[in-house]
Design an enzyme around this catalytic site. Sequence first.
Site, PDB file in Angstrom:
ATOM      1  N   ARG A 273      24.532 -10.223 -23.144  1.00 55.24           N
ATOM      2  CA  ARG A 273      23.653 -11.394 -23.170  1.00 55.24           C
ATOM      3  C   ARG A 273      22.223 -10.915 -22.996  1.00 55.24           C
ATOM      4  O   ARG A 273      21.851 -10.432 -21.933  1.00 55.24           O
ATOM      5  CB  ARG A 273      24.056 -12.349 -22.045  1.00 55.24           C
ATOM      6  CG  ARG A 273      23.329 -13.675 -22.059  1.00 55.24           C
ATOM      7  CD  ARG A 273      23.916 -14.613 -21.033  1.00 55.24           C
ATOM      8  NE  ARG A 273      25.284 -14.992 -21.377  1.00 55.24           N
ATOM      9  CZ  ARG A 273      25.596 -15.970 -22.223  1.00 55.24           C
ATOM     10  NH1 ARG A 273      24.644 -16.675 -22.789  1.00 55.24           N
ATOM     11  NH2 ARG A 273      26.847 -16.247 -22.490  1.00 55.24           N
ATOM     12  N   GLU A 345      32.062 -12.904 -28.758  1.00 50.77           N
ATOM     13  CA  GLU A 345      31.628 -13.752 -29.870  1.00 50.77           C
ATOM     14  C   GLU A 345      30.510 -13.036 -30.635  1.00 50.77           C
ATOM     15  O   GLU A 345      29.471 -12.716 -30.060  1.00 50.77           O
ATOM     16  CB  GLU A 345      31.136 -15.091 -29.323  1.00 50.77           C
ATOM     17  CG  GLU A 345      30.665 -16.027 -30.408  1.00 50.77           C
ATOM     18  CD  GLU A 345      29.934 -17.240 -29.833  1.00 50.77           C
ATOM     19  OE1 GLU A 345      30.283 -17.676 -28.717  1.00 50.77           O
ATOM     20  OE2 GLU A 345      29.006 -17.722 -30.512  1.00 50.77           O
TER      21      GLU A 345
END
Length: 421
Positions: A273, A345
């Site tokens: 992230r 993802e």
Amino acid sequence: MYDLKFVREHAGELRRAVEQKREHADLDAILADEERRRALLAEVEKLKAERNRTSQEIGRRKAAGEDVSASVAAMRELGERIRELDDQLRTIEGEIHERLQWVPNIPHPSVPVGDESANAVVRAWGTPREEEGLRNHLEIGEALGILALTPAAQMSGSGFIGFTGLGARLERALINYMLDLHGVAGYREMRVPYATRSAALFGCGQLPKLAEDMYRLEGEDLFLIPTAEVPLTNFYRGVIWNEEELPVNLVAYSPCFRREAGAHGKQTHGLIRLHQFDKVELVKIVTPERSYEELERLTADAEQVLQSLGLPYRVLLLASGDLSFASAKCYDLELWAPGSARWLEVSSCSNFEDFQARRIGLRYRGSDGKLHLVHTLNGSGVALPRLTVALLEHYQQADGTVRVPEPLRPYLGGIAALRAE
RNA sequence: GGAGAGGUGUCCGAGUGGUUGAAGGAGCUCGCCUCGAAAGCGAGUGGGCCCAUCGGGUCCCGGGGGUUCGAAUCCCCCCCUCUCCGCCA
């Protein structure tokens, strides 16, 4: 964003969509205001018709040398009344518009209803590695000397990373590889601005909802793009396509900037992230009849990246509660990262139907000669950092090197493995 | 950053306060003509919203405000394009 006519006619569906997506849009307030708006509109238009008629007459009579001062005085009064009503109308339209911005797109009937737990795995590809003792990407990256977490964090803060040497080359290779792959598949390569005005972000549905998730340049109406979707989808703002020119398939590389406000403490270390990451993005502009067929193709095109690199992945059909604000249907592609033992993802492939098209004003002239809104789609093809994670972990070898998948070798000077320099 | 010029319909282009939603031309569509095509001739050719059965009304000449009985036309702010100067990878 929907127009008022649609909202009036589909209030039930929209109410359901708001609920399913856990949005906060006040449809009842919109509908009540809309009633009032129309009543006001009818009244003011009647007055304007009178004003137009009389004003023309004044012109005519004045030219004929008649005294028009009585009419002018009457019209002045009428003008006051019109101004009052227009003000009321403007206020109420502002309220409606403000509320309308928060009405999300309606999920497609094929979308499972529910929260995250209702996401459905629709297919999986490849065989995940399951041996004991596989290292994670941070360990691999450090051993190879290709990651630079600390220097980036020191100058820019957490959430920023650097790559060095072979690592930097690997990123560039992946970008070039994906652009070439999609180019062959029929996507037109584009080079886009990395900052856009608020209007462009509003058009894609990032604004107003995600304002806090973006970096805004001080003193300017400019935001760093959170995805190339924004400049790509806005690229042809204002052009009217001919039906036979569609679909338009676009691909672009860009860095993506996200504040990830509120995400602190959650997966913040490493490459998972980031405030800045690289991504190759696909956008399709299509006719409504074909958009769901095109969603499958778009997803397949993104999958092709993963398959051609030999990386195991699965495809999730997102449930209504996990669907983004502007999206009607979305597939997520998740890569298996065996060293971290988790799915990552790397792509979201969405059909926005005409939601963005209405906001941006993207239309085409159909074979019936009339203008229609296009449907827009986009998908990552794919996001770089997580792809790198999966690639390092999947292709790690016992001797500490990382095998380079065949198709990527030409982009890395022909080397077969990443090894410490 | 400074100075100037400009942004009108699918395109070119006229229009500086009054029947202009917008002349004229090109393009496109339909018809006539033709064996067919071209040329020629005739007709048509924007969008949003509101009400309504045909139809009517309203708004839109880069965007937003304002002046006026009335604005594409006047005023203010913003955006964009072009030219010159400055600066610069």
